[in-house]
Design an enzyme around this catalytic site. Structure first.
Site, mmCIF file in Angstrom:
data_model
loop_
_atom_site.group_PDB
_atom_site.id
_atom_site.type_symbol
_atom_site.label_atom_id
_atom_site.label_comp_id
_atom_site.label_asym_id
_atom_site.label_seq_id
_atom_site.Cartn_x
_atom_site.Cartn_y
_atom_site.Cartn_z
ATOM 1 N N ARG A 1 -4.188 5.240 -8.587
ATOM 2 C CA ARG A 1 -3.139 6.631 -8.920
ATOM 3 C C ARG A 1 -3.042 6.645 -10.273
ATOM 4 N NH1 ARG A 1 2.490 6.968 -7.085
ATOM 5 N NH2 ARG A 1 1.946 4.668 -6.607
ATOM 6 N N LEU B 1 0.817 -0.854 0.017
ATOM 7 C CA LEU B 1 0.022 -0.102 -0.145
ATOM 8 C C LEU B 1 0.775 1.790 0.089
ATOM 9 C CD1 LEU B 1 -3.255 -0.580 2.458
ATOM 10 C CD2 LEU B 1 -2.926 0.335 0.321
ATOM 11 N N ASP B 2 0.467 2.081 -0.503
ATOM 12 C CA ASP B 2 1.474 3.572 -1.141
ATOM 13 C C ASP B 2 1.483 4.420 0.699
ATOM 14 O OD1 ASP B 2 1.380 3.327 -3.427
ATOM 15 O OD2 ASP B 2 -0.067 5.104 -3.770
ATOM 16 N N SER B 3 2.413 4.995 0.816
ATOM 17 C CA SER B 3 3.175 4.667 1.971
ATOM 18 C C SER B 3 1.318 6.136 2.844
ATOM 19 C CB SER B 3 4.057 6.659 2.252
ATOM 20 O OG SER B 3 5.337 5.650 1.745
#
Length: 273
Positions: free
Chosen positions: A210, A74-76
């Site tokens: 994104r 998961l993205d930060s």
């Protein structure tokens, strides 16, 4: 004296043995900020501390004491379900990478960033006043089903063994990865309050929310980036029912929520009906 040492060591041995006897999958909640690797390391720290293992142990030793991995980065800045494999359960994590996932994304029209989310620098601003709710709903149809998608430059994908995001932060020039096939099971506009809008997304492995939002902004003759992202489901694990929050990172909570692995065991990774 030897007898005393044996007695004091018994609880540690017992607790560590119980921890090392865990084999299967469970889910934790990842809050915005830390990387998925940070979350995994904090989880290991908490469990080993509960088992009586000193925090000063080198990470390599911790890895040997407790085999653990996660099933999809998961993205930060993102939050939500992070599936964790422990013991032999780490061998089942590959099914998580290709299985169904659900996300809720809050996006912002009129601004594009270099990372395609709110952590990056704004690289383009365009008007969005012409965009209506029906415009967005119409464009979403072209992003549903089997589509081609170019992954973001800032990602965990690698080139020559190095993560693209790390190379970019070091100032290296990075070429975009080629477009690849991804699957979108469902895509719904939940809310539209320009410049913000909210999407409900169900997708397969390798999909980047994104990139979707960036592509959608362009399709609407504007631009857009992800402001907030939450993974609400991964495989059979949901945010509400299965994700353990940090205060629940204990041996007992994990034992209760663990989906064990055994010969022939198979978790349904297909889209829920």
């Amino acid at each position: 004296m030897a007898g005393n040492m044996s007695t004091s060591a018994a609880p540690l041995t017992s607790s560590l043995a119980k921890l090392q006897s865990l084999h299967g999958l469970f889910a934790v909640y990842k809050k915005p900020g830390p990387t998925s690797a940070d979350v995994l390391n904090a989880l290991k720290e908490a469990l080993l501390k509960e088992a009586g293992v000193e925090n000063s142990n080198p990470r390599k030793r911790k890895k040997q004491m407790l085999k653990m991995g996660h099933g999809g980065t998961l993205d930060s800045a993102a939050s939500g379900v992070l599936v964790v494999g422990v013991g032999n359960g780490t061998k089942m994590l590959s099914t998580m990478l290709t299985g169904s996932k659900k996300y809720v994304a809050v996006a912002e029209l009129g601004k594009a960033t270099d990372t395609l989310d709110a952590t990056g620098s704004v690289v383009l601003e365009k008007g969005f006043e012409h965009i209506t709710r029906s415009d967005v709903e119409e464009k979403l149809r072209s992003f549903t089903g089997d589509i081609m998608q170019v992954p973001p430059l800032y990602s965990a994908l690698k080139t020559q063994g190095q993560r693209l995001s790390v190379l970019l932060k070091q100032g290296h020039k990075v070429e975009a990865k080629p477009a690849r096939p991804v699957k979108v099971y469902g895509l719904t506009l939940q809310d539209f309050q320009p410049p913000l809008f909210t999407l409900d997304i169900e997708c397969g492995g390798g999909f980047y929310v994104r990139s979707l939002v960036d592509d959608l902004g362009k399709a609407l003759s504007s631009c857009a980036h992800v402001k907030e992202l939450t993974r609400t489901k991964q495989g059979p694990f949901t945010l509400q029912e299965h994700a353990l929050h940090q205060h629940q990172w204990t041996l007992e909570h994990i034992r209760r929520s663990l989906q064990p692995c055994s010969d022939g065991d198979h978790l349904d990774q297909q889209r829920s009906t």
